[in-house]
Design a protein around this motif. Structure first.
Motif, PDB file in Angstrom:
ATOM      1  N   ASN A   1       9.438  20.816 -19.108  1.00 44.11           N
ATOM      2  CA  ASN A   1       8.869  22.143 -18.569  1.00 44.11           C
ATOM      3  C   ASN A   1       7.725  22.087 -17.473  1.00 44.11           C
ATOM      4  N   GLY A   2       7.234  20.846 -17.154  1.00 44.91           N
ATOM      5  CA  GLY A   2       6.350  20.746 -16.007  1.00 44.91           C
ATOM      6  C   GLY A   2       7.025  20.562 -14.843  1.00 44.91           C
ATOM      7  N   LEU A   3       6.198  20.090 -13.661  1.00 47.08           N
ATOM      8  CA  LEU A   3       6.656  19.532 -12.494  1.00 47.08           C
ATOM      9  C   LEU A   3       7.682  18.666 -12.362  1.00 47.08           C
ATOM     10  N   ASN A   4       8.124  18.577 -11.276  1.00 44.29           N
ATOM     11  CA  ASN A   4       9.213  17.339 -10.830  1.00 44.29           C
ATOM     12  C   ASN A   4       8.408  16.186 -11.191  1.00 44.29           C
ATOM     13  N   PRO A   5       8.816  15.076 -12.023  1.00 43.26           N
ATOM     14  CA  PRO A   5       8.196  13.796 -12.132  1.00 43.26           C
ATOM     15  C   PRO A   5       7.478  13.066 -10.746  1.00 43.26           C
ATOM     16  N   ALA A   6       8.387  13.366  -9.926  1.00 48.15           N
ATOM     17  CA  ALA A   6       7.966  12.809  -8.649  1.00 48.15           C
ATOM     18  C   ALA A   6       6.764  13.464  -8.027  1.00 48.15           C
ATOM     19  N   ILE A   7       6.765  14.876  -7.964  1.00 53.06           N
ATOM     20  CA  ILE A   7       5.446  15.432  -7.542  1.00 53.06           C
ATOM     21  C   ILE A   7       4.289  14.983  -8.507  1.00 53.06           C
TER      22      ILE A   7
ATOM     23  N   ASN B   1      15.312  12.859  -7.786  1.00 56.45           N
ATOM     24  CA  ASN B   1      15.350  13.703  -6.741  1.00 56.45           C
ATOM     25  C   ASN B   1      15.658  15.261  -6.989  1.00 56.45           C
ATOM     26  N   LEU B   2      14.737  15.955  -7.271  1.00 53.70           N
ATOM     27  CA  LEU B   2      14.905  17.229  -7.616  1.00 53.70           C
ATOM     28  C   LEU B   2      14.334  18.265  -6.934  1.00 53.70           C
ATOM     29  N   GLN B   3      14.020  18.090  -5.568  1.00 51.07           N
ATOM     30  CA  GLN B   3      13.258  18.925  -4.804  1.00 51.07           C
ATOM     31  C   GLN B   3      13.885  20.412  -4.725  1.00 51.07           C
ATOM     32  N   ASN B   4      13.274  21.259  -4.703  1.00 54.17           N
ATOM     33  CA  ASN B   4      13.514  22.852  -4.647  1.00 54.17           C
ATOM     34  C   ASN B   4      14.650  23.027  -5.775  1.00 54.17           C
ATOM     35  N   GLN B   5      14.641  22.642  -6.860  1.00 54.94           N
ATOM     36  CA  GLN B   5      15.590  22.583  -7.839  1.00 54.94           C
ATOM     37  C   GLN B   5      14.864  23.573  -8.977  1.00 54.94           C
ATOM     38  N   PRO B   6      15.809  24.477  -9.676  1.00 57.25           N
ATOM     39  CA  PRO B   6      15.315  25.086 -10.923  1.00 57.25           C
ATOM     40  C   PRO B   6      14.888  24.111 -11.936  1.00 57.25           C
ATOM     41  N   ARG B   7      13.970  24.775 -12.955  1.00 55.48           N
ATOM     42  CA  ARG B   7      13.451  24.060 -13.983  1.00 55.48           C
ATOM     43  C   ARG B   7      14.441  23.262 -15.024  1.00 55.48           C
ATOM     44  N   LEU B   8      15.541  24.097 -15.115  1.00 51.34           N
ATOM     45  CA  LEU B   8      16.606  23.853 -15.985  1.00 51.34           C
ATOM     46  C   LEU B   8      17.318  22.215 -15.221  1.00 51.34           C
ATOM     47  N   GLU B   9      17.217  21.932 -14.215  1.00 56.73           N
ATOM     48  CA  GLU B   9      17.730  20.693 -13.589  1.00 56.73           C
ATOM     49  C   GLU B   9      17.068  19.479 -14.100  1.00 56.73           C
ATOM     50  N   LEU B  10      15.615  19.773 -14.224  1.00 57.23           N
ATOM     51  CA  LEU B  10      14.871  18.803 -14.685  1.00 57.23           C
ATOM     52  C   LEU B  10      14.967  18.579 -16.000  1.00 57.23           C
ATOM     53  N   ARG B  11      15.387  19.465 -16.807  1.00 61.04           N
ATOM     54  CA  ARG B  11      15.758  19.239 -18.367  1.00 61.04           C
ATOM     55  C   ARG B  11      16.967  18.407 -18.252  1.00 61.04           C
TER      56      ARG B  11
ATOM     57  N   ILE C   1      29.752   4.895  -0.778  1.00 66.41           N
ATOM     58  CA  ILE C   1      29.219   6.161  -1.079  1.00 66.41           C
ATOM     59  C   ILE C   1      28.243   6.666  -0.056  1.00 66.41           C
ATOM     60  N   SER C   2      28.220   7.822   0.572  1.00 61.90           N
ATOM     61  CA  SER C   2      27.221   8.135   1.820  1.00 61.90           C
ATOM     62  C   SER C   2      25.999   8.960   0.921  1.00 61.90           C
ATOM     63  N   SER C   3      25.000   8.857   1.641  1.00 62.40           N
ATOM     64  CA  SER C   3      23.868   9.689   0.745  1.00 62.40           C
ATOM     65  C   SER C   3      23.867  10.976   0.307  1.00 62.40           C
ATOM     66  N   GLU C   4      24.718  11.885   1.223  1.00 60.92           N
ATOM     67  CA  GLU C   4      25.060  13.271   0.927  1.00 60.92           C
ATOM     68  C   GLU C   4      25.887  13.474  -0.295  1.00 60.92           C
ATOM     69  N   LEU C   5      26.929  12.408  -0.089  1.00 57.36           N
ATOM     70  CA  LEU C   5      27.854  12.287  -1.427  1.00 57.36           C
ATOM     71  C   LEU C   5      27.109  12.028  -2.674  1.00 57.36           C
ATOM     72  N   MET C   6      26.415  11.306  -2.497  1.00 60.03           N
ATOM     73  CA  MET C   6      25.424  10.362  -3.798  1.00 60.03           C
ATOM     74  C   MET C   6      24.844  11.512  -4.363  1.00 60.03           C
ATOM     75  N   THR C   7      23.939  12.690  -3.723  1.00 64.66           N
ATOM     76  CA  THR C   7      23.273  13.653  -4.184  1.00 64.66           C
ATOM     77  C   THR C   7      24.393  14.538  -4.841  1.00 64.66           C
ATOM     78  N   LYS C   8      25.447  14.737  -4.543  1.00 62.28           N
ATOM     79  CA  LYS C   8      26.362  15.701  -5.071  1.00 62.28           C
ATOM     80  C   LYS C   8      26.915  15.127  -6.313  1.00 62.28           C
ATOM     81  N   ILE C   9      27.377  13.695  -6.293  1.00 63.32           N
ATOM     82  CA  ILE C   9      27.713  13.117  -7.531  1.00 63.32           C
ATOM     83  C   ILE C   9      26.797  13.227  -8.343  1.00 63.32           C
ATOM     84  N   GLU C  10      25.437  12.913  -8.214  1.00 62.14           N
ATOM     85  CA  GLU C  10      24.349  12.906  -9.045  1.00 62.14           C
ATOM     86  C   GLU C  10      24.353  14.196  -9.902  1.00 62.14           C
TER      87      GLU C  10
END
Length: 527
Positions: free
Chosen positions: A201-207, A383-393, A494-503
Motif C-alpha cells: 500500500n506504499g509507493l512503487n519499490p523502485a521510487i 517496472n510499475l510506473q503510472n500503474q494503480p496501487r492494485l498492480e503493486l499488490r 522477445i522485444s522490450s514492448e512485448l516483455m512489458t505486456k507479458i509481464e
C-alpha cells in the motif's frame, strides 16, 4: 436534479484525485531526477498537511503547540539535522562571497605595516572569554585525576564527545558511532513513511528505493569512512540495510539476501562505505595543502600494515576493485567526474559478480533469470510506473513466488520437519509446490485457463509458434516463463514492448491464482 448533482460531484472528486495523483507523481520524479533538501522537506510537509494525520497538540521541549503552523515549524526545526550530506556541493553565492572576503583579508594583511601587539594580560583576558563548556577526552590507559583549566576555568573530562557529527571516545569509537548512525537513519526512514516509503500500500519499490537511497543511506554512512570498522560493525549495518530493502519490497525474512539487493539494483552498505573511502582519498590527493600530503606519505610508509589506519584500508580497497595505486594517482590524477564514474563502474562490476554468484547457489531462485539482474537497474517485476496501487499488490505476490518466498504445502512440510503434509489441500492429488499451483491444480483450472490463454495468445501473435513448441513444452518451462519471462527473452526473441505486456499478463495470472487459492483455503478452514 439530485442525480445530476451527485454525478457532477463524483466527476469533480475524480478530477481532484487525478490532479493530486499527478502532483504526487511529479514530486517523486523530481526526487529521482534531482534530489535535494527542499524536496525532502516538501515531502514531509505534504504528509503533515494531510487532514487524516493532523495532530491536536505537539510537545517540543516542554512547550505545547496547538496551532498547525507552529507545529510545522517545530517539525522543520526537529528535522534540520536530517538534511542530506553531500560532497563538494556549495551554494555558489555564498562561495563567491567567501572568496571576496578572503581577497579583502589578504589585501588588508599585505597593506598592514606592523601587526598589532597584545600584552599578556589582554591575551589571558581573551582566553577567559573562550567557551570552556567543551570536554576533554582522557585517552590515557591509566585515568588521572588531573584538573584541566582554560583561562582559570575548569574544563570537564569525559569518556565521549562529539565533533563534526562523529562520536569521539577513549576507545572503540566505531561501536558508539554505528549505533548513532543506525538511530539517525531509522529516524529519517520513519519520517518518510507517512509519504508512502514502505511496503504494501506504499509507493512503487523502485521510487521508494530512490528516496531511501537519497535521504537514508547518506545519514547511515556519514563519517564512517574515517573509522576502523570491524566485520561485526559492517554486518550490523548490513542487517539494518537489508531489513529496510525487504520492507520496501514486502518480502519476508527468508528471502535470499542477494536477491533482495539485486531486485532493486542496490549496493550493500559495505560498498557504499568503500565509495566514501575512495572519495575521501581523491579529496586528499587533489588538495593543495603540502602538509596533508606529507602526512599521507608518512602514514603509507609507517602504517601500511596497520588495519586501523585509513591508508591501510584504502590500499586494500584499491586492490579489491582493481583501481590504480596511490602512487599512480599522485602522478596521473583524473578529473573528479571521471574518477566518480570509474568508481561507480568498478564497484558495480565487483558486487554484481559477487551477488550473482551467491544467488546462483540458492535453490529458491531456480525459477529466476539471475543473469538479467544488474546493480543500478531495477528488476522487471518492479517496472510499475503510472500503474494503480492494485498492480503493486500483484507485483508483490509475483516477487514472492519468483524468489521462492511464497509459502506452499511443500514448504510447510520442510519447515515443520515433515510434520505438515506436503499434499495440496485444494485438490488432494499431488504435492503442492509452485509448479503444481501454477500449471496443474484442477481447482484453479478455471482461473488458469482464462489468464494463461491470454498470455499465450499475446506471445504467439509476435513470435514463431515453432519456438513456443520447442522451448515451452513442459510444465517446468511454462512455470519459469510465468514467474520470470526474462528466462526466455533471448530464446523466444522477445522485444522490450512485448516483455512489458507479458509481464502484466503473468502478474494478473499469478495474483488471480493466489486470490482463488486463499478463498478456497478459507472456505475449507471455516467448515
Amino acid at each position: 436534479m439530485a442525480t445530476m448533482l451527485r454525478n457532477e460531484k463524483r466527476k469533480l472528486r475524480s478530477k481532484v484525485k487525478m490532479e493530486q495523483a499527478l502532483s504526487r507523481q511529479n514530486l517523486y520524479q523530481q526526487i529521482m531526477d534531482n534530489p535535494n533538501s527542499q524536496l525532502f522537506y516538501r515531502l514531509i510537509n505534504r504528509n503533515r498537511s494531510n487532514q487524516q494525520t493532523s495532530t491536536n497538540c505537539l510537545k517540543i521541549d516542554e512547550n505545547y503547540n496547538y496551532v498547525p503552523e507552529e507545529q510545522r515549524k517545530s517539525f522543520a526545526k526537529y528535522y534540520e539535522d536530517l538534511s542530506v550530506p553531500k560532497e563538494n556541493i556549495y551554494e555558489n553565492g555564498y562561495l563567491n562571497l567567501c572568496k571576496i572576503r578572503q581577497q579583502l583579508y589578504e589585501q588588508a594583511i599585505d597593506k598592514a605595516e606592523d601587526p598589532e601587539q597584545f600584552t599578556e594580560s589582554e591575551v589571558m583576558k581573551a582566553i577567559g572569554k573562550l567557551n570552556t563548556k567543551k570536554k576533554i577526552i582522557d585517552c590515557s590507559k591509566r585515568k588521572s585525576s588531573y584538573s584541566w583549566t582554560m583561562g582559570g576555568k575548569v574544563v570537564k573530562t569525559s569518556d565521549c564527545s562529539e565533533h563534526l557529527g562523529i562520536k569521539r571516545t577513549d576507545g572503540k569509537e566505531h561501536n558508539f558511532n554505528i549505533k548513532e548512525r543506525i538511530q539517525t537513519a531509522r529516524r529519517t526512514k520513519y519520517a518518510l513513511m507517512g509519504s508512502g516509503v514502505h511496503g504494501t500500500n506504499g509507493l512503487n519499490p523502485a521510487i521508494s528505493y530512490q528516496i531511501y537511497k537519497t535521504y537514508v543511506i547518506p545519514r547511515l554512512t556519514y563519517g564512517l569512512e574515517v573509522l576502523p570498522l570491524t566485520k561485526s560493525n559492517i554486518e550490523e549495518l548490513e542487517i539494518f540495510h537489508r531489513k529496510n530493502l525487504r520492507h520496501l519490497q514486502s518480502l519476508p525474512e527468508r528471502t535470499s539476501n542477494a536477491v533482495v539487493l539485486l531486485l532493486l539494483g542496490a549496493l550493500p552498505i559495505e560498498a557504499e562505505i568503500h565509495k566514501r573511502h575512495l572519495s575521501l582519498l581523491y579529496s586528499i590527493l587533489s588538495c593543495d595543502n603540502s602538509k596533508i600530503k606529507d602526512v599521507m606519505i608518512r602514514q603509507i610508509a609507517t602504517n601500511y600494515d596497520n588495519k586501523k589506519s585509513f591508508f591501510s584500508r584504502i590500499l586494500n580497497i584499491l586492490e579489491m576493485y582493481d583501481l590504480p595505486s596511490i602512487n599512480y594517482l599522485q602522478k596521473n590524477l583524473p578529473k573528479r567526474d571521471i574518477w566518480k564514474e570509474e568508481i561507480k563502474k568498478k564497484v558495480n562490476q565487483y558486487w554484481n559478480a559477487q551477488l550473482k554468484s551467491e544467488a546462483r547457489n540458492k535453490t529458491s531462485l531456480k525459477n529466476m533469470n539471475i543473469e538479467n539482474l544488474e546493480i543500478g537497474k531495477t528488476a522487471q517485476v518492479w517496472n510499475l510506473q503510472n500503474q494503480p496501487r492494485l498492480e503493486l499488490r500483484k507485483a508483490i505476490i509475483k516477487a514472492r513466488m519468483m524468489t521462492g518466498a511464497y509459502i506452499l504445502q511443500s514448504d510447510k512440510h520442510k519447515f515443520t520437519h515433515f510434520v505438515a503434509e506436503p499434499l495440496c489441500q485444494l485438490c488432494n492429488t499431488e504435492n503442492e509446490d509452485i509448479i503444481h499451483m501454477v500449471t496443474s491444480c484442477p481447482v484453479l483450472s478455471t482461473i488458469r485457463e482464462k489468464y494463461y490463454v491470454e498470455m499465450k495468445m499475446e506471445i504467439l501473435d509476435n513470435i514463431d509458434p515453432i519456438k513456443w513448441n520447442t522451448f515451452c513444452c513442459n510444465k517446468m518451462e511454462i512455470t519459469q516463463l510465468i514467474l520470470d519471462c526474462n528466462n526466455f527473452k533471448e530464446t523466444l526473441n522477445i522485444s522490450s514492448e512485448l516483455m512489458t505486456k507479458i509481464e502484466e499478463k503473468c502478474r494478473n495470472l499469478l495474483f488471480q491464482l493466489h486470490a482463488k487459492r486463499i478463498e478456497v483455503l478459507d472456505a475449507l478452514n471455516n467448515k
